[in-house]
Enzyme design. Structure first.
Site, PDB file in Angstrom:
ATOM      1  N   ARG A  52     -16.472 -14.286  -4.831  1.00 60.18           N
ATOM      2  CA  ARG A  52     -16.382 -14.037  -6.275  1.00 60.18           C
ATOM      3  C   ARG A  52     -17.758 -14.108  -6.925  1.00 60.18           C
ATOM      4  O   ARG A  52     -18.080 -13.325  -7.819  1.00 60.18           O
ATOM      5  CB  ARG A  52     -15.406 -15.028  -6.914  1.00 60.18           C
ATOM      6  CG  ARG A  52     -15.109 -14.716  -8.374  1.00 60.18           C
ATOM      7  CD  ARG A  52     -13.965 -15.532  -8.929  1.00 60.18           C
ATOM      8  NE  ARG A  52     -14.318 -16.944  -9.062  1.00 60.18           N
ATOM      9  CZ  ARG A  52     -13.471 -17.887  -9.487  1.00 60.18           C
ATOM     10  NH1 ARG A  52     -12.222 -17.568  -9.797  1.00 60.18           N
ATOM     11  NH2 ARG A  52     -13.847 -19.145  -9.579  1.00 60.18           N
ATOM     12  N   LYS A 151     -17.665 -14.223 -13.736  1.00 55.14           N
ATOM     13  CA  LYS A 151     -17.762 -15.641 -14.132  1.00 55.14           C
ATOM     14  C   LYS A 151     -19.211 -15.887 -14.539  1.00 55.14           C
ATOM     15  O   LYS A 151     -20.032 -16.377 -13.767  1.00 55.14           O
ATOM     16  CB  LYS A 151     -17.325 -16.521 -12.966  1.00 55.14           C
ATOM     17  CG  LYS A 151     -16.981 -17.933 -13.386  1.00 55.14           C
ATOM     18  CD  LYS A 151     -16.177 -18.631 -12.321  1.00 55.14           C
ATOM     19  CE  LYS A 151     -16.075 -20.123 -12.571  1.00 55.14           C
ATOM     20  NZ  LYS A 151     -15.516 -20.502 -13.867  1.00 55.14           N
ATOM     21  N   GLU A 184      -5.657 -15.680 -20.851  1.00 57.66           N
ATOM     22  CA  GLU A 184      -5.773 -16.901 -20.048  1.00 57.66           C
ATOM     23  C   GLU A 184      -6.035 -18.061 -20.985  1.00 57.66           C
ATOM     24  O   GLU A 184      -6.115 -17.869 -22.202  1.00 57.66           O
ATOM     25  CB  GLU A 184      -6.902 -16.758 -19.023  1.00 57.66           C
ATOM     26  CG  GLU A 184      -8.266 -16.497 -19.644  1.00 57.66           C
ATOM     27  CD  GLU A 184      -9.388 -16.332 -18.619  1.00 57.66           C
ATOM     28  OE1 GLU A 184      -9.231 -16.735 -17.468  1.00 57.66           O
ATOM     29  OE2 GLU A 184     -10.443 -15.799 -19.010  1.00 57.66           O
TER      30      GLU A 184
HETATM   31  N1  PMP Z   1     -10.210 -18.805 -16.282  1.00 58.66           N
HETATM   32  C1  PMP Z   1     -11.403 -19.282 -16.678  1.00 58.66           C
HETATM   33  C2  PMP Z   1     -12.011 -18.738 -17.921  1.00 58.66           C
HETATM   34  C3  PMP Z   1     -12.057 -20.270 -15.943  1.00 58.66           C
HETATM   35  O1  PMP Z   1     -13.243 -20.744 -16.324  1.00 58.66           O
HETATM   36  C4  PMP Z   1     -11.430 -20.781 -14.768  1.00 58.66           C
HETATM   37  C5  PMP Z   1     -12.067 -21.907 -14.005  1.00 58.66           C
HETATM   38  N2  PMP Z   1     -13.083 -21.467 -13.176  1.00 58.66           N
HETATM   39  C6  PMP Z   1     -10.186 -20.249 -14.394  1.00 58.66           C
HETATM   40  C7  PMP Z   1      -9.615 -19.260 -15.174  1.00 58.66           C
HETATM   41  C8  PMP Z   1      -9.498 -20.712 -13.149  1.00 58.66           C
HETATM   42  O2  PMP Z   1     -10.144 -20.193 -12.004  1.00 58.66           O
HETATM   43  P1  PMP Z   1     -10.220 -20.982 -10.647  1.00 58.66           P
HETATM   44  O3  PMP Z   1      -8.819 -21.257 -10.227  1.00 58.66           O
HETATM   45  O4  PMP Z   1     -10.925 -20.068  -9.701  1.00 58.66           O
HETATM   46  O5  PMP Z   1     -10.968 -22.239 -10.909  1.00 58.66           O
END
Ligand code: PMP
Length: 288
Positions: A52, A151, A184
């Site tokens: 990622r 990200k 989200e």
């Molecule tokens: N959405 C956002 C905006 C985030 O910052 C995160 C945390 N990294 C997630 C979703 C969840 O992703 P992950 O399960 O890969 O931590």
């Protein structure tokens, strides 16, 4: 003694881990990162996080200054050097040192650092009782401005929604996209359960493709649950039977109240509790 930090290509003392004020990661939030868990000395889903990170970097035309294999070794070495058994890793790649102008292409090579530390968890009580959330008025970034799959170091969109949550004395806020569909939470993905079916918004609705989300979908299917990725509205959240969030830090946490609408019986429901248990077992390498 402070932590050992990985900086560019070696471990240094925390006090020597310094980044320039001219780094565009700081000046413009120009860079990418990952948050990764360590469970029982094992780095959880490291390859998925590295993948990622590279995809985020490609999308913003940032060259990660290290091969994937070397980066995996660097994360492992940083974890070992700090003796972390259960903790959290922050892996960051910045655009590097540039001028005060925006141009990313005159920046020097990107800087890379890795921190392996303990993690501040939500209190256990919150997992048992479930959390309250609100709907943020801050709209999720339009996917044609910044794709949610990236990200990036620029988290202002999420931070503005987080401020709304904190102003309302709750830990999290649900963010909606420009069309009004659920995207989200500020640092977690959203799931609901209705009539025994598990629903989560598609990534195209403006969600980061969470690694925890992917695992929870897989675990739910293994439990013979139907999982449907579909656009969800605020009304869908108000009227679901169960509601939970997933993320590296939060893992699986039940939501019992959104905008003063009580979810289900007002405590985390059976599917939420089952998936939380399955996730715990998966993360700790245990069979049920
Ligand atoms: N959405 C956002 C905006 C985030 O910052 C995160 C945390 N990294 C997630 C979703 C969840 O992703 P992950 O399960 O890969 O931590």
């Amino acid at each position: 003694m402070g932590l050992k930090i990985w900086l560019d290509n070696k471990l240094v003392d925390e006090t020597d881990a310094k980044i320039s004020v001219f780094d565009h990661g700081l000046l413009y939030g120009d860079g990418v990162f990952e948050g990764i868990r360590i469970y029982s000395s094992r780095i959880f889903e490291l390859e998925a996080h590295i993948k990622r990170l590279y995809e985020s970097a490609k999308a913003i035309r940032l060259v990660v200054p290290m091969s994937k294999d070397k980066l995996i070794r660097a994360v492992e070495k940083t974890t070992e050097a700090n003796g972390v058994i259960d903790g959290y890793i922050r892996l960051v790649v910045t655009r590097g040192v540039g001028t005060l102008g925006l141009n990313p292409f005159i920046c020097e090579e990107g800087r890379l650092f890795i921190i392996a530390d303990n993690i501040q968890l939500y209190p256990e009580e919150l997992y048992e009782k479930g959390m309250k959330v609100i709907s943020a008025t801050t709209v999720r970034n339009h996917p044609l401005s910044i794709p949610a799959q990236v990200k990036s170091l620029n988290y202002l969109n999420n931070i503005l929604a987080k401020i709304e949550a904190l102003d309302n004395n709750v830990p999290e806020a649900v963010m909606y996209n420009h069309e009004g569909y659920v995207a989200e939470a500020t640092g977690d993905n959203v799931f609901i359960v209705k009539n025994g079916v598990v629903f989560t918004p598609p990534v195209e609705a403006g969600a980061l493709e969470g690694i925890t989300r992917g695992i929870v979908i897989k675990l739910a299917k293994e439990e013979k649950l139907e999982v449907v990725e579909k656009n969800l509205t605020r009304f869908d959240l108000f009227n679901c039977d169960e509601f939970f969030l997933t993320g590296t830090a939060a893992e699986v946490i039940g939501v019992v109240d959104i905008d003063s609408r009580i979810i289900g019986a007002g405590s985390p429901g059976p599917i939420t509790r089952l998936l939380r248990k399955k996730f715990y077992q998966y993360a700790h390498g245990k069979k049920s």
